[in-house]
Design an enzyme around this catalytic site. Structure first.
Site: not given
Length: 639
Positions: A105, A125
């Site tokens: 990210e 995730e």
């Protein structure tokens, strides 16, 4: 600026270097350091571009797990990614190792990304029961396309650098092995080209809304009750909005999934998978582990052989005669058939692997120089003891002797050898080349180095090793026996076995107890029951009459083509065997049971209660070291 992050200049290129061993996790100190470095870069008139670079074995590898469950500290990762993206001068992320989760990210917040050729990126995730929460669901679709982003985010797959380049996730590959030099060269190139800024947020995602509805249906079917993959799809769907709205929606969904009990359960599983290998024998030095002997090449022996071969070990297989050995080789090859069919391995590569690393024989003397012998023969104590008394005289001194028994007493097996210190149990779960659980059974005399070798084998085979004490069934099968008994009792009392299987699948298990019996082989349970018949409490209910009749009828499950289900058309699945219910009804009449139907709620209440109660006893008696060992056995052995 925090000590873990430093700011420097290489000519007119600024460098923010992160050095937070072992994996440069995004701790509060790292986030604050990166923020300070970015702000110093923006205030530095002599710096024309910035390279984000990490020392050590990887670029930022994700969140700092030591901060899980603690109050969030500023700056938040999402805000940091936006601040990087907002920079008025180019920012280049130079990737190596495994930039996963928050690491990717951050890289997506940069304007450009260059990667070493062995880099693997991903947003995993979903495996923690959450969604990417720092812009990953909004920026990845913008650079890679919605469909690619959906596949990566809902599976958590680690994507190799070449594939990431093709998908547009990174801009260039470098094979120098020097991420800093690669980042500096790329930054100078874009300056020379006057490439300027390229903010990910300015890209758009233009797809038909139906795509997201299709993916929601797809992951609902494949995730078996897990919610986070569906939330991932909802979040990626928001990438069609302007970035500010999309990020707001991502945070809303992140909070929803974060508050769900599944998130806490999956985080527990994440930490437990890493803790389960911390056993008293961990400090012992494992023995040599290069060549594995396997006695037996039936379903289980062939599966163990395939697991060893596909992870670089040499294998010696011994069967009772040439015909059995030929069938065994066919069984081993069958375990690789899917990989060949899907193009993950060529037929030539499989042939070369077997020619180089596999040897078949019909004499026990072939085991003379193996490092570890795994016996995978019939599940009866006398057969096991006969085998161990023979191989004890053949296998070299210092080798580990292991039984793949599902239930039997390792100490009794070890007693027929002159080296009980070398004997352990290695209980694989079927299919052995796929299932990740490996129970390492520690006998009274088992030497710590032998136990450590068992755990080394688990790591080598990419399995989860769980330490077990000696008892009937160890951890997994002892608990299994009790909830299988509960299932059998319900069937005797009036439940339909196919309704029981359906209820258990709906609850979230990959298969029901009677499907599982077919997969493992109904002969295993039958032989185990007969072996223990003399010690069974006569007052104990014995709900196995219909199973005994199925065995006597030759219905052993998948291995015989018929069990609770009919495998005549498909060796792995099929319709119910029409002969089973009449057999069950006959048993009910014999026992004079007034059958009554069961609701799915009643089925699961009895099924789970039997499991929980026996699990508590396993921990109380010390068969499992900790509750987490039971959890890992249940998760990786039974899904």
């Amino acid at each position: 600026m925090a000590d873990v992050v430093s700011y420097s200049r290489d000519g007119d290129i600024a460098v923010v270097t992160i050095n937070n061993p072992p994996v440069n996790a995004l701790s509060t100190a790292v986030r604050r350091g990166i923020q300070a470095g970015v702000r110093q870069f923006m205030a530095d008139d002599g710096a024309k571009a910035l390279v984000l670079h990490c020392e050590g074995r990887t670029f930022l590898a994700g969140a700092d797990i030591s901060e899980f469950g603690k109050p969030p500290q500023e700056p938040g990762l999402s805000a940091l990614c936006t601040e990087i993206e907002d920079c008025a001068k180019p920012v280049v992320a130079s990737l190596h190792g495994t930039p996963l989760g928050g690491g990717l990210e951050v890289a997506l917040g940069a304007h450009y990304r260059v990667a070493q050729t062995k880099t693997r990126v991903g947003l995993p995730e979903v495996h923690l029961g959450i969604i990417p929460g720092a812009g990953g669901t909004q920026r990845l679709p913008r650079v890679a396309g919605a469909e690619n982003a959906l596949e990566m985010i809902t599976t958590g797959r680690h994507v190799p650098a070449e594939e990431a380049l093709a998908k547009g996730i990174i801009d260039a590959l470098d094979d120098s092995g020097d991420p800093l030099a690669a980042g500096l060269a790329f930054a100078r190139k874009i300056n020379a080209d006057a490439s300027g800024l390229r903010r990910t947020r300015e890209l758009t995602v233009d797809v038909a809304p139906e795509l997201f509805a299709e993916w929601e249906a797809k992951v609902a079917k494949s995730s078996k009750g897990q919610k986070s993959p569906i939330w991932c799809v909802k979040a990626v769907a928001a990438s069609t909005l302007p970035i500010e709205q999309g990020l707001k929606r991502e945070r809303e969904l992140f909070q929803e999934v974060h508050d769900d009990p599944q998130r806490a359960a999956l985080v527990h599983a994440f930490f437990s998978e890493r803790a389960v290998a911390k056993v008293p024998e961990s400090k012992a030095e494992p023995r040599k582990l290069e060549t594995i002997g396997i006695l037996g090449a039936g379903t289980m022996g062939a599966g163990i052989a395939a697991a060893c071969l596909q992870n670089g070990l040499k294998v010696v297989t011994v069967e009772q005669d040439a015909a059995a050995l030929e069938r065994g080789e066919a069984n081993i090859r069958r375990n690789f058939a899917s990989s060949v069919a899907k193009g993950r391995m060529t037929q030539e590569a499989l042939d070369a692997l077997l020619a180089t690393n596999w040897k078949g024989a019909t004499e026990l003397e072939a085991f003379a120089e193996v490092d570890l012998l795994i016996e995978a023969v019939f599940e009866t104590m006398q057969v096991k003891k006969d085998v161990f008394s023979k191989v004890d005289k053949i296998v070299r001194e210092g080798a580990v002797l292991a039984s793949n028994t599902s239930y039997l007493d390792i100490d009794e097996i070890a007693s027929v050898t002159n080296r009980p210190q070398d004997v352990i149990g290695l209980h694989f779960f079927s299919p052995a080349h796929i299932m990740r659980l490996l129970e390492v059974i520690v006998g009274d005399a088992s030497d710590p180095t032998a136990v450590a070798t068992g755990f080394l084998l688990a790591r080598t085979l990419k399995k989860v090793g769980v330490r077990c004490g000696v008892c009937d069934g160890f951890i997994g099968n002892r608990i299994l026996a009790n909830y299988m008994k509960a299932a059998n009792m319900m069937v005797e009392d009036g439940a339909d076995p196919y309704e029981v299987d359906a209820a258990v699948r709906d609850f979230g298990y990959p298969m029901g107890p009677f499907q599982m019996g077919d997969l493992a082989g109904l002969d295993i349970g039958y032989l185990s029951r007969k072996d223990r018949e003399a010690t069974r409490d006569p007052e104990d209910r014995h709900p196995y009459g219909f199973l005994d009749k199925m065995y006597e009828h030759g219905w052993l499950g998948q291995k015989s083509g018929m069990g609770f289900y009919d495998y005549s058309e498909n060796p792995r699945s099929g319709p119910p065997n029409p002969g089973v219910m009449p057999m069950i009804e006959e048993e009910r009449r014999r026992l004079q049971i007034n059958a009554k139907p069961f609701t799915r709620e009643q089925i699961m209440r009895r099924y789970i209660a039997a499991m929980v109660n026996e699990a508590a006893k396993v921990v109380e008696e010390g068969i499992a070291l900790r509750p987490l060992d039971v959890d890992m056995a249940s998760l990786f052995g039974y899904g």
